[in-house]
Design an enzyme around this catalytic site. Structure first.
Site, PDB file in Angstrom:
ATOM      1  N   GLU A  98       0.887  -1.175   0.000  1.00 47.74           N
ATOM      2  CA  GLU A  98       0.000   0.000   0.000  1.00 47.74           C
ATOM      3  C   GLU A  98       0.915   1.214   0.000  1.00 47.74           C
ATOM      4  O   GLU A  98       1.766   1.343   0.885  1.00 47.74           O
ATOM      5  CB  GLU A  98      -0.923  -0.022   1.219  1.00 47.74           C
ATOM      6  CG  GLU A  98      -1.807  -1.272   1.309  1.00 47.74           C
ATOM      7  CD  GLU A  98      -2.673  -1.514   0.084  1.00 47.74           C
ATOM      8  OE1 GLU A  98      -3.006  -0.548  -0.625  1.00 47.74           O
ATOM      9  OE2 GLU A  98      -3.005  -2.687  -0.182  1.00 47.74           O
TER      10      GLU A  98
ATOM     11  N   CYS B  92      -1.371   9.042   3.939  1.00 40.76           N
ATOM     12  CA  CYS B  92      -1.456   8.690   2.520  1.00 40.76           C
ATOM     13  C   CYS B  92      -2.780   9.149   1.948  1.00 40.76           C
ATOM     14  O   CYS B  92      -2.910   9.369   0.751  1.00 40.76           O
ATOM     15  CB  CYS B  92      -1.294   7.189   2.357  1.00 40.76           C
ATOM     16  SG  CYS B  92      -2.472   6.286   3.362  1.00 40.76           S
TER      17      CYS B  92
HETATM   18  N1  LIG Z   1      -1.457   3.384   1.123  1.00 40.18           N
HETATM   19  C1  LIG Z   1      -1.331   3.271   2.428  1.00 40.18           C
HETATM   20  O1  LIG Z   1      -2.063   2.563   3.107  1.00 40.18           O
HETATM   21  C2  LIG Z   1      -0.252   4.058   3.116  1.00 40.18           C
HETATM   22  C3  LIG Z   1      -0.294   4.192   4.499  1.00 40.18           C
HETATM   23  C4  LIG Z   1       0.727   4.911   5.126  1.00 40.18           C
HETATM   24  C5  LIG Z   1       1.737   5.496   4.389  1.00 40.18           C
HETATM   25  N2  LIG Z   1       1.730   5.351   3.048  1.00 40.18           N
HETATM   26  C6  LIG Z   1       2.755   5.975   2.232  1.00 40.18           C
HETATM   27  O2  LIG Z   1       4.012   5.885   2.898  1.00 40.18           O
HETATM   28  C7  LIG Z   1       4.846   6.980   2.552  1.00 40.18           C
HETATM   29  C8  LIG Z   1       5.369   7.639   3.803  1.00 40.18           C
HETATM   30  O3  LIG Z   1       6.028   6.711   4.613  1.00 40.18           O
HETATM   31  P1  LIG Z   1       7.612   6.595   4.645  1.00 40.18           P
HETATM   32  O4  LIG Z   1       8.214   7.942   4.465  1.00 40.18           O
HETATM   33  O5  LIG Z   1       7.966   5.806   5.837  1.00 40.18           O
HETATM   34  O6  LIG Z   1       7.855   5.762   3.318  1.00 40.18           O
HETATM   35  P2  LIG Z   1       9.233   5.160   2.732  1.00 40.18           P
HETATM   36  O7  LIG Z   1       8.887   4.460   1.482  1.00 40.18           O
HETATM   37  O8  LIG Z   1      10.296   6.167   2.721  1.00 40.18           O
HETATM   38  O9  LIG Z   1       9.673   4.078   3.829  1.00 40.18           O
HETATM   39  C9  LIG Z   1       8.836   2.973   4.113  1.00 40.18           C
HETATM   40  C10 LIG Z   1       9.675   1.898   4.760  1.00 40.18           C
HETATM   41  O10 LIG Z   1      10.564   1.366   3.781  1.00 40.18           O
HETATM   42  C11 LIG Z   1      11.862   1.335   4.343  1.00 40.18           C
HETATM   43  N3  LIG Z   1      12.817   1.253   3.249  1.00 40.18           N
HETATM   44  C12 LIG Z   1      13.254   2.198   2.394  1.00 40.18           C
HETATM   45  N4  LIG Z   1      14.074   1.645   1.485  1.00 40.18           N
HETATM   46  C13 LIG Z   1      14.158   0.325   1.782  1.00 40.18           C
HETATM   47  C14 LIG Z   1      14.825  -0.793   1.222  1.00 40.18           C
HETATM   48  N5  LIG Z   1      15.591  -0.697   0.146  1.00 40.18           N
HETATM   49  N6  LIG Z   1      14.666  -1.998   1.800  1.00 40.18           N
HETATM   50  C15 LIG Z   1      13.877  -2.149   2.883  1.00 40.18           C
HETATM   51  N7  LIG Z   1      13.223  -1.130   3.453  1.00 40.18           N
HETATM   52  C16 LIG Z   1      13.361   0.092   2.901  1.00 40.18           C
HETATM   53  C17 LIG Z   1      11.900   2.547   5.233  1.00 40.18           C
HETATM   54  O11 LIG Z   1      12.974   2.504   6.133  1.00 40.18           O
HETATM   55  C18 LIG Z   1      10.543   2.390   5.910  1.00 40.18           C
HETATM   56  O12 LIG Z   1      10.593   1.390   6.891  1.00 40.18           O
HETATM   57  C19 LIG Z   1       3.961   7.912   1.745  1.00 40.18           C
HETATM   58  O13 LIG Z   1       4.256   7.742   0.383  1.00 40.18           O
HETATM   59  C20 LIG Z   1       2.556   7.446   2.071  1.00 40.18           C
HETATM   60  O14 LIG Z   1       1.598   7.738   1.094  1.00 40.18           O
HETATM   61  C21 LIG Z   1       0.772   4.640   2.400  1.00 40.18           C
HETATM   62  N1  LIG Z   2      -6.021   4.687   6.953  1.00 38.94           N
HETATM   63  C1  LIG Z   2      -5.709   6.054   7.142  1.00 38.94           C
HETATM   64  C2  LIG Z   2      -4.516   6.481   6.371  1.00 38.94           C
HETATM   65  C3  LIG Z   2      -3.296   5.734   6.637  1.00 38.94           C
HETATM   66  C4  LIG Z   2      -2.220   6.240   5.782  1.00 38.94           C
HETATM   67  O1  LIG Z   2      -1.435   7.066   6.042  1.00 38.94           O
HETATM   68  C5  LIG Z   2      -6.846   6.927   6.693  1.00 38.94           C
HETATM   69  O2  LIG Z   2      -7.833   6.437   6.177  1.00 38.94           O
HETATM   70  O3  LIG Z   2      -6.763   8.134   6.868  1.00 38.94           O
END
Ligand SMILES: NC(=O)c1ccc[n+]([C@@H]2O[C@H](COP(=O)([O-])OP(=O)(O)OC[C@H]3O[C@@H](n4cnc5c(N)ncnc54)[C@H](O)[C@@H]3O)[C@@H](O)[C@H]2O)c1
Ligand SMILES: N[C@@H](CCC=O)C(=O)O
Length: 542
Positions: free
Chosen positions: A293, A327
């Site tokens: 996600e 997100c």
């Molecule tokens: N769609 C969803 O449900 C959802 C929910 C929450 C956050 N997000 C998304 O997450 C992002 C923000 O979170 P973030 O800044 O922690 O994201 P990020 O992608 O920078 O990091 C996510 C995770 O990946 C790890 N990571 C990075 N490179 C890696 C590698 N090569 N191998 C293994 N792990 C690695 C990071 O250390 C962290 O644990 C935003 O883009 C947001 O939209 C999505």
């Molecule tokens: N599930 C949360 C978003 C999580 C992602 O960052 C929402 O619906 O706002």
């Protein structure tokens, strides 16, 4: 024990308000003070043993007061990753042999501990480490996490009941096996609940897991790991490794027993993991399940029939709660000129200007800081881009200050160009762009908004005209995995609005539903014939 068990009916954990004078507030404030006063080690947990990773140390700080170090963690190395893999493989036979009821009881106990004695600890850790206000932490670290734990047990039980039909004389069965190998859970900084759910959902179904939290979420992740242990999770079932993750991935993604990745984070990182799995595909025993996600560029489309008060509140809460670090945050809005110039613009700008971001220990603040210096730089670059572009006009905010904490003012801007990069790029900060259109251009604007961004996570329509609601719902059918009518595009509740998006927003496996859990099972079909045939000929042979 011989019995077909039912599991407790799940219910959503009620949200506490922490109003002035309440005992809930006093207890939480006390725990905040205690945790802030300590400076603790934040080790890995491998095979039940806690030890610091061997790589460079990392200070985990309060984002709103970055001189204040909460704890010290470190980057896991290749050797650390190898140790975690060994622990996960060693624990697998014991864990998958344990009856479902016993595994479920551990996670149900974790839910009850979190609803009770652990609530203040995880809420306070999330407030301090991720700069969430009391209500934001309560919704995430307490309620959503508890809901994931309770609802997952309920959905898993239903999945295990799923069995094929049998014809006379035959008994067909599904053996709902865990995957063959281990699962790699990689979690983002912004939600303690997501960080807890990603390793625990596959574990509930009998998989063992390597969990790599985001370094800036490590403070709350540390207490989450302790919570799982307090609930009775055996050593080796979830192995937590710390740090940035690249070194861990070097080893984990090359292991033949990688059975699945459970990821939430940015689109870029998920695509990188997917590419590496593709490159390594011939090494694996099976085809790893890839569940991710990822990012969003979430929209709000308003029609002239919209309730302007509701639209105003949805834009403020949707864009600026938790500093836009969701997100699902509203980051692009499309508003008809008659509503905008009829008062919404000035009201929205005034409310945006009035929002207070500060130290989350001061409960009067609406929000805190953005997570770290990298996020701060990304946001300040976006603010400079907006300020320097003739097609954009800043109406509120537009400033940032990192002298004490990583503070970015809630920013509202208007942009004449609906294809501008501010309408397609995820900033993950408190920055809302509004495209204002002549009322008659509504259909054209909806069509453009549908696919201008690569994402398809969340979106809202505001209208009271049912024909418009119906038409936008159809036109935007693939533009959002979570679609809201007259509500903000954030705040999905487990069991009520299963969450996830498609296109560049992920594999849409809907966290907090059976659709996610099914990815962590590899069913074996068993056919038993009670009286097998003893003659190989068929009647037509005479
Ligand atoms: N769609 C969803 O449900 C959802 C929910 C929450 C956050 N997000 C998304 O997450 C992002 C923000 O979170 P973030 O800044 O922690 O994201 P990020 O992608 O920078 O990091 C996510 C995770 O990946 C790890 N990571 C990075 N490179 C890696 C590698 N090569 N191998 C293994 N792990 C690695 C990071 O250390 C962290 O644990 C935003 O883009 C947001 O939209 C999505
Ligand atoms: N599930 C949360 C978003 C999580 C992602 O960052 C929402 O619906 O706002």
């Amino acid at each position: 024990m011989d019995a077909v068990f039912s599991v407790p009916e799940p219910r959503n954990e009620p949200v506490r308000n922490y109003e002035p004078g309440s005992t809930d507030r006093e207890r939480l404030q006390r725990r905040l003070t205690e945790l802030a006063a300590e400076r603790i080690d934040l080790p890995m947990t491998i095979g039940g043993e806690q030890r610091m990773a061997a790589g460079d140390p990392i200070n985990v700080v309060q984002p709103h007061k970055h001189a204040h170090v909460l704890g010290v963690t470190a980057h896991a190395t290749h050797d650390d990753a190898r140790a975690a893999i060994k622990a996960a493989k060693d624990a697998a036979p014991m864990w998958r042999a344990l009856p479902f009821e016993e595994r479920a009881a551990i996670f149900l106990r974790a839910a009850e501990l979190l609803a009770g004695p652990w609530r203040d600890t995880l809420n306070a850790a999330t407030m301090l480490g991720q700069s969430k206000t009391a209500i934001q932490a309560e919704i995430d670290a307490a309620c959503e996490f508890i809901d994931f734990l309770r609802f997952n047990v309920h959905f898993a039980r239903r999945l295990l009941e799923e069995q094929p039909a049998s014809s006379p004389g035959v008994w067909n069965r599904f053996d709902h096996r865990p995957l063959e190998g281990f699962v790699y859970a990689v979690t983002p900084f912004n939600f303690t609940a997501i960080a807890g759910n990603l390793p625990s959902a596959p574990a509930l179904l009998g998989n063992t897991v390597i969990w790599k939290p985001g370094p800036t979420q490590q403070f709350a992740a540390h207490f989450t790991m302790r919570l799982f242990e307090a609930a009775g999770l055996p050593p080796g079932v979830i192995n937590m490794v710390t740090g940035r993750g690249e070194e861990v991935s070097d080893v984990v993604l090359a292991d033949p027993d990688l059975a699945g990745i459970h990821f939430t984070g940015s689109t870029k990182v998920f695509q990188q993991l997917w590419r590496t799995v593709g490159d390594n595909i011939a090494r694996y025993r099976g085809y790893p399940r890839l569940v991710g996600e990822t990012g969003g560029k979430d929209f709000v489309v308003a029609h002239t029939s919209a309730d302007v008060d509701a639209l105003h509140t949805a834009l403020i809460r949707g864009a600026y709660e938790y500093q836009g670090q969701k997100c699902s945050a509203a980051s692009r809005a499309y508003v008809p000129r008659s509503l905008w110039e009829g008062g919404l613009r000035d009201r929205l700008a005034a409310t945006t200007d009035s929002l207070t971001y500060g130290d989350v220990a001061d409960f009067s603040n609406f929000g805190g800081a953005v997570i770290d210096d990298k996020a701060f730089s990304r946001h300040t670059a976006a603010l400079e881009l907006i300020a320097g572009d003739d097609t954009c006009r800043v109406l509120a905010g537009g400033t940032a200050d990192d002298s004490v904490g990583y503070f970015v003012r809630p920013t509202l801007f208007e942009c004449a160009d609906a294809a501008h990069e501010t309408f397609t790029t995820e900033y993950f900060g408190p920055i809302l762009g509004v495209h204002v259109f002549d009322d008659a251009r509504f259909d054209e604007v909806v069509a453009q908004a549908e696919s201008i961004a690569p994402y398809a996570l969340t979106g809202s329509v505001f209208a009271t005209d049912r024909r418009v609601i119906d038409a936008v719902g159809e036109r935007m059918r693939y533009a959002a995995g979570n679609f809201y009518i007259n509500d903000k595009p954030t705040g999905a509740v487990v069991g009520q609005q299963p969450f996830g998006g498609a296109r560049a927003s992920g594999t849409n496996d809907k966290a907090g539903s059976w659709l996610n859990l099914v990815r962590w099972l590899s069913p074996r079909t068993i056919k038993e014939t009670f009286v097998p045939p003893t003659d190989h000929t068929y009647p037509h042979m005479g």
